[in-house]
Motif scaffolding. Structure first.
Motif, PDB file in Angstrom:
ATOM      1  N   ARG A 210      65.565  60.973  39.894  1.00 48.37           N
ATOM      2  CA  ARG A 210      64.589  61.470  40.633  1.00 48.37           C
ATOM      3  C   ARG A 210      65.369  61.937  41.915  1.00 48.37           C
ATOM      4  O   ARG A 210      64.958  63.172  42.547  1.00 48.37           O
ATOM      5  CB  ARG A 210      63.339  60.759  41.260  1.00 48.37           C
TER       6      ARG A 210
ATOM      7  N   ASP B  75      66.719  65.286  41.247  1.00 50.15           N
ATOM      8  CA  ASP B  75      65.893  66.308  41.053  1.00 50.15           C
ATOM      9  C   ASP B  75      65.487  66.656  42.605  1.00 50.15           C
ATOM     10  O   ASP B  75      65.225  67.846  42.967  1.00 50.15           O
ATOM     11  CB  ASP B  75      64.636  65.973  40.350  1.00 50.15           C
TER      12      ASP B  75
ATOM     13  N   ARG C 274      65.748  70.506  44.208  1.00 48.63           N
ATOM     14  CA  ARG C 274      64.554  71.103  44.645  1.00 48.63           C
ATOM     15  C   ARG C 274      64.781  71.309  46.164  1.00 48.63           C
ATOM     16  O   ARG C 274      64.243  72.550  46.498  1.00 48.63           O
ATOM     17  CB  ARG C 274      63.686  70.446  44.071  1.00 48.63           C
TER      18      ARG C 274
END
Length: 125
Positions: free
Chosen positions: A83, A86, A90
């Motif tokens: 996570r 990511d 992002r």
């Protein structure tokens, strides 16, 4: 309430071997491998004295062992790492799959007006 408790017991079930979960066994074996590898590198390749090797070989093993036993923000370490990766890929954007309202001053569609007229709809323009 009993059905909720049973569901939580089934959902949170982790198979244990000799009192350890698979994640913990993997973390211990990874930590041991890192410790032995570091001890061999320091002892034979770099000729560091044995008392220093016994302390320094634990340094790379501790994060691996800790990741198997302690959750990070309520998640296993590998899920937290994925996570975090990511999120860094992002950027600081928040991704949302929510409904979007038309901008002010634009003409609304027939479907949007119909949805808004529906009883119990809480769409505010």
């Amino acid at each position: 309430m009993a059905s909720i408790k049973i569901h939580q017991d089934i959902y949170n079930f982790e198979r244990k071997r000799k009192g350890f979960t698979t994640r913990q066994i993997t973390a211990l074996s990874t930590g041991c491998a890192l410790s032995v590898g570091t001890a061999l590198l320091l002892g034979y390749a770099l000729r560091v004295p044995a008392p220093a090797v016994s302390v320094l070989c634990l340094v790379p093993a501790l994060p691996a062992i800790t990741a198997g036993f302690l959750p990070i923000r309520g998640m296993p370490a590998e899920e937290f790492a994925s996570r975090l990766w990511d999120l860094s890929c992002r950027g600081g954007a928040i991704v949302c799959e929510g409904e979007s309202a038309p901008p002010l001053g634009c003409e609304t569609t027939r479907e949007y007006r119909k949805l808004r007229k529906r009883k119990g709809a809480e769409i505010v323009a």
